[in-house]
Design a protein around this motif. Structure first.
Motif, mmCIF file in Angstrom:
data_model
loop_
_atom_site.group_PDB
_atom_site.id
_atom_site.type_symbol
_atom_site.label_atom_id
_atom_site.label_comp_id
_atom_site.label_asym_id
_atom_site.label_seq_id
_atom_site.Cartn_x
_atom_site.Cartn_y
_atom_site.Cartn_z
ATOM 1 N N SER A 268 -8.175 16.253 -0.636
ATOM 2 C CA SER A 268 -7.076 16.648 -1.536
ATOM 3 C C SER A 268 -6.050 17.576 -0.871
ATOM 4 C CB SER A 268 -7.622 17.278 -2.810
ATOM 5 O OG SER A 268 -8.394 18.400 -2.497
ATOM 6 N N LEU B 137 -3.946 10.047 -11.839
ATOM 7 C CA LEU B 137 -3.048 11.159 -11.497
ATOM 8 C C LEU B 137 -1.885 11.231 -12.488
ATOM 9 C CD1 LEU B 137 -2.927 10.663 -7.608
ATOM 10 C CD2 LEU B 137 -4.176 12.437 -8.849
ATOM 11 N N LEU C 54 -8.791 13.338 -6.287
ATOM 12 C CA LEU C 54 -8.375 13.041 -4.905
ATOM 13 C C LEU C 54 -9.516 13.167 -3.904
ATOM 14 C CD1 LEU C 54 -4.951 14.916 -5.051
ATOM 15 C CD2 LEU C 54 -5.276 12.434 -4.838
ATOM 16 N N VAL D 158 -3.550 15.082 1.383
ATOM 17 C CA VAL D 158 -2.848 13.902 0.880
ATOM 18 C C VAL D 158 -1.343 14.155 0.696
ATOM 19 C CG1 VAL D 158 -4.851 13.008 -0.364
ATOM 20 C CG2 VAL D 158 -3.221 14.478 -1.550
ATOM 21 N N TYR E 70 -0.803 7.365 -5.749
ATOM 22 C CA TYR E 70 -1.591 7.587 -4.530
ATOM 23 C C TYR E 70 -2.771 6.610 -4.544
ATOM 24 C CZ TYR E 70 -4.270 9.679 -0.804
ATOM 25 O OH TYR E 70 -4.960 9.861 0.364
ATOM 26 N N LEU F 101 1.279 12.790 -1.897
ATOM 27 C CA LEU F 101 1.408 12.021 -3.139
ATOM 28 C C LEU F 101 2.844 11.539 -3.284
ATOM 29 C CD1 LEU F 101 -0.333 14.753 -5.301
ATOM 30 C CD2 LEU F 101 -1.410 12.670 -4.436
#
Ligand SMILES: C[S@@+](CC[C@H](N)C(=O)[O-])C[C@H]1O[C@@H](n2cnc3c(N)ncnc32)[C@H](O)[C@@H]1O
Length: 307
Positions: free
Chosen positions: A288, A193, A284, A291, A186, A293
């Protein structure tokens, strides 16, 4: 059908891979006898939140009807009988219904079978509570013995003997699962991550058992135990799932290792997951919850054909 933004990461359709498969490769494992189905097994639909290992919930329920087989094979008469061994709630059982006159899902767990029955409307799909090592099926009666994310739990030699007993001559065996090593991409935080998911898995591995080793070596033992000369193992098949953070946390919770952790230490497991979630959220930032991913994993399969 598919909602926009989600794709079915299946293996190979008419010689092409879907765009969500990362590297360009087509390894359609065609069996020798063309009058039996080519098992395109790696259709990654993961559509429920139960404690099924690897159940990635991506809101793509309808997509499970995406055909598994190349079109030219779908035009003929359906093959008679497929068996999905360790079928769980039937997410891989139902899509077989259009290709076979009859499909039987088998699982040791009565609660999984009950859930599979509840969520199946196809009239040619039946379920039985029974074991992979002793299937309630006649000798030489099955065209396809399939197991998705399940064969690493079976008693290997007994299951292979049983598969050999129930398969017709020319019938196929198809087993698939995924490697327990993941990458998350991401924007510019992919490295962080990926480090979080790797560290998370490293903690969870402590709650694993020998089935982990079978997965980590991509079904090598399973392949070696297949009692047919016509067999192949395909490894490192890259698959990508677009996931929200909630999907990702659901996936972690669905892993059996997390479930073992929870059973042994409910508070410890809950706190652990909360810490993991916080790390993801801190990385994030404010968006968050919004998103998407890119969750990358590799899959592998063993395909074989009884002569
Ligand atoms: C990780 S789940 C996979 C379920 C399903 N194939 C899926 O991918 O959604 C593994 C399943 O295998 C079943 N199972 C484990 N050992 C088994 C055995 N020896 N015989 C039949 N089923 C078994 C478990 O009860 C569980 O439902």
């Amino acid at each position: 059908m598919l909602r926009s933004g989600h794709h079915t990461p299946h293996m190979c359709k008419r010689g092409r891979l879907t765009p969500r498969i990362r590297r360009s490769r087509c390894r359609t494992p065609c069996m020798r006898r063309r009058d039996h189905p080519t098992p395109h097994v790696l259709k990654g639909k993961h559509t429920h939140r139960r404690h099924t290992e690897g159940a990635i919930h991506t809101h793509t329920e309808g997509a499970i009807h995406t055909p598994l087989l190349p079109e030219e094979l779908q035009k003929g008469k359906p093959f008679e009988l497929a068996v999905d061994v360790g079928c769980g709630t039937g997410r891989y059982t139902r899509p077989l219904a259009v290709h076979f006159e009859k499909v039987i899902g088998i699982d040791l767990s009565e609660s999984q079978i009950n859930e599979a029955r509840r969520s199946t409307s196809e009239e040619n799909v039946l379920y039985h509570t029974s074991s992979a090592e002793e299937m309630p099926l006649k000798d030489a009666s099955v065209d396809l013995v399939f197991a998705g994310l399940a064969a690493h739990w079976f008693i290997l030699d007994k299951f292979m003997q049983e598969a050999a007993r129930v398969l017709k001559p020319g019938g196929c065996l198809a087993l698939h699962a995924f490697h327990l090593k993941f990458e998350i991409q991401y924007q510019d935080v992919s490295e962080t991550l990926t480090a979080i998911i790797t560290e998370t898995m490293n903690v969870l591995f402590k709650y694993g058992d020998k089935s982990n080793d079978v997965m980590m070596n991509q079904y090598r033992e399973l392949f070696e135990a297949v009692p047919f000369a016509d067999k192949q193992r395909t490894t490192d098949i890259p698959v990508m799932y677009p996931l929200s953070l909630a999907d990702l946390l659901g996936f972690i919770q669905s892993l059996y290792m997390y479930q073992v952790f929870l059973k042994q230490d409910r508070d410890g497991a809950t706190e652990f997951l909360q810490r993991v979630e916080k790390r993801f959220r801190d990385t994030l930032g404010e968006s968050s919850n919004q998103v998407t991913l890119e969750f990358h994993m590799t899959c592998f399969c063993v395909l074989a054909c009884k002569s």
